[in-house]
Motif scaffolding. Structure first.
Motif, short mmCIF file in Angstrom:
data_model
loop_
_atom_site.label_atom_id
_atom_site.label_comp_id
_atom_site.label_asym_id
_atom_site.label_seq_id
_atom_site.Cartn_x
_atom_site.Cartn_y
_atom_site.Cartn_z
N GLY A 146 0.89 7.31 2.67
CA GLY A 146 2.01 8.06 3.21
C GLY A 146 2.22 7.85 4.70
O GLY A 146 3.11 8.44 5.31
N ILE A 147 1.37 7.01 5.29
CA ILE A 147 1.45 6.69 6.72
C ILE A 147 0.71 5.36 6.92
O ILE A 147 -0.13 5.00 6.08
N ILE A 148 1.03 4.64 7.99
CA ILE A 148 0.36 3.39 8.31
C ILE A 148 -0.66 3.69 9.41
O ILE A 148 -0.28 4.05 10.52
N GLY A 149 -1.96 3.58 9.11
CA GLY A 149 -2.96 3.86 10.14
C GLY A 149 -4.24 4.43 9.55
O GLY A 149 -4.27 4.72 8.36
N GLU A 150 -5.32 4.60 10.38
CA GLU A 150 -5.25 4.33 11.77
C GLU A 150 -5.43 2.85 12.00
O GLU A 150 -6.46 2.27 11.66
N GLN A 163 0.83 -1.21 0.00
CA GLN A 163 0.00 0.00 0.00
C GLN A 163 0.87 1.26 0.00
O GLN A 163 0.50 2.28 -0.56
N VAL A 164 2.02 1.16 0.62
CA VAL A 164 2.94 2.31 0.66
C VAL A 164 3.78 2.39 -0.63
O VAL A 164 4.02 3.48 -1.14
N THR A 165 4.19 1.23 -1.16
CA THR A 165 5.15 1.26 -2.28
C THR A 165 4.49 1.12 -3.64
O THR A 165 5.05 1.56 -4.65
#
Ligand SMILES: [Zn+2]
Length: 348
Positions: free
Chosen positions: A165-169, A152-154
């Motif tokens: 751009g961040i993991i959460g919530e 999801q980030v890459t």
């Protein structure tokens, strides 16, 4: 790939330099649905229409907040755009939308809203609380969950090319569910692999944030890049707040704009904006300004201006002036609404 992100912030429109990030709300929802799955299923089976919000019912719907079907979601892009424009007019520049799996995230919708409003938007990755996750997904291994979050980030979120751009919530209930523990462990590993910060929604219990820190640290995560949401409804004594700060994690006061003592989820006394600022003041006095971020966590229609609420602009229109009245220096305010978001959203 990772190198490209290092030192930069990943928005729904691509990478930006940290100095290009303006005043930021670290925990909001722009396009989301937090209606509990069983409430949704019942409403659909019964053919219930979403509540119509009018001047003569808005106060009561807002007070009970989660009881009226339809108040806990927004998929109306025109409403979202109007709200984002109001944020800009109030002096805000960026929003972290932490609607992740379970909250019906719409990364492409966020990208088009960012383009049309000029507001910088960052998408969150991972899973919300266990109750919102279909049972058939809960058998996934920590490795599999880690791989999904890293992707999801890459690569992109949920079948889109929009990257988180961040993991959460990352959602946690109390007591913590087995699936949630696995997602916390996966988040810590995904943090190491990607360099992203983590934001956790802890269970509604004073011990919950401490348990979360322990799990993240044990799994190899960096507590200084762990943001603990909803401190406002979780820790009430300054001793507990300071004890949590000692773990190194970042404390997020994210109920700004909720000016009621009544909490619709549990029997706690919610603080007002003045009281939130008193906790933050106490943290600053002890040299902990770098460990504080703020937001509204808007997740009901009745908190949007369109429906009679305070909207995303409240922080900049009302809270920042209140901080100045209460003696916060320009540097302290800048640290909380700009400096800390830049540091935490920059990949390491
Ligand atoms: Zn939230």
């Amino acid at each position: 790939m990772t190198d490209q992100r290092k030192g930069r912030i990943q928005t729904v429109c691509g990478l930006i330099e940290p100095e290009d990030l303006g005043p930021t709300l670290m925990h909001e929802h722009i396009l989301w649905d937090v209606t509990r799955p069983e409430v949704q299923a019942e409403a659909e089976a019964a053919g219930t229409h979403p509540v119509t919000i009018t001047l003569d019912n808005v106060w009561e719907i807002n007070r009970r907040s989660t009881r009226d079907y339809g108040n806990q979601s927004n998929d109306d892009h025109a409403v979202a755009l109007a709200e984002l424009i109001r944020l800009r007019e109030a002096g805000g520049a960026a929003i972290v939308d932490l609607s992740n799996f379970g909250l019906k995230p719409d990364p492409e919708g966020l990208r088009s809203l960012s383009q049309s409003s000029g507001v910088t938007i960052v998408q969150g990755a991972g899973y919300y609380v266990d109750e919102y996750i279909p049972d058939e997904m809960k058998d996934k291994s920590v490795d599999r969950l880690t791989g999904e979050i890293v992707d999801q980030v890459t690569q992109g979120c949920w079948g889109t090319e929009v990257r988180a751009g961040i993991i959460g919530e990352i959602g946690c209930m109390w007591p913590l569910r087995p699936f949630e523990r696995k997602v916390l462990q996966a988040s810590a590993t995904a943090q190491r692999e990607t360099g992203a910060a983590i934001n956790v929604h802890p269970g509604r219990h004073a011990k919950a944030p401490f348990e979360v820190v322990d799990i993240i640290v044990e799994a190899g995560g960096d507590p200084t890049r762990l943001i603990m949401s909803h401190i406002d409804r979780t820790l009430f004594s300054i001793e507990e707040v300071l004890r949590l700060a000692e773990t190194g994690c970042v404390l997020e006061y994210d109920f700004f704009g909720i000016e009621t003592s009544y909490y619709w989820f549990s029997g706690v006394d919610l603080p007002t904006d003045y009281m939130r600022l008193a906790y933050i003041r106490a943290l600053i006095e002890r040299g902990l300004a770098d460990q504080v971020v703020v937001s509204h966590d808007i997740c009901t229609k009745t908190r949007m201006v369109t429906y009679g609420g305070h909207g995303y602009g409240h922080m900049f229109r009302n809270v920042v002036p209140l901080m100045r009245d209460k003696g916060f220096t320009a540097d302290e305010i800048d640290t909380i609404v700009v400096g800390n978001p830049r540091r935490l959203l920059s990949f390491v």
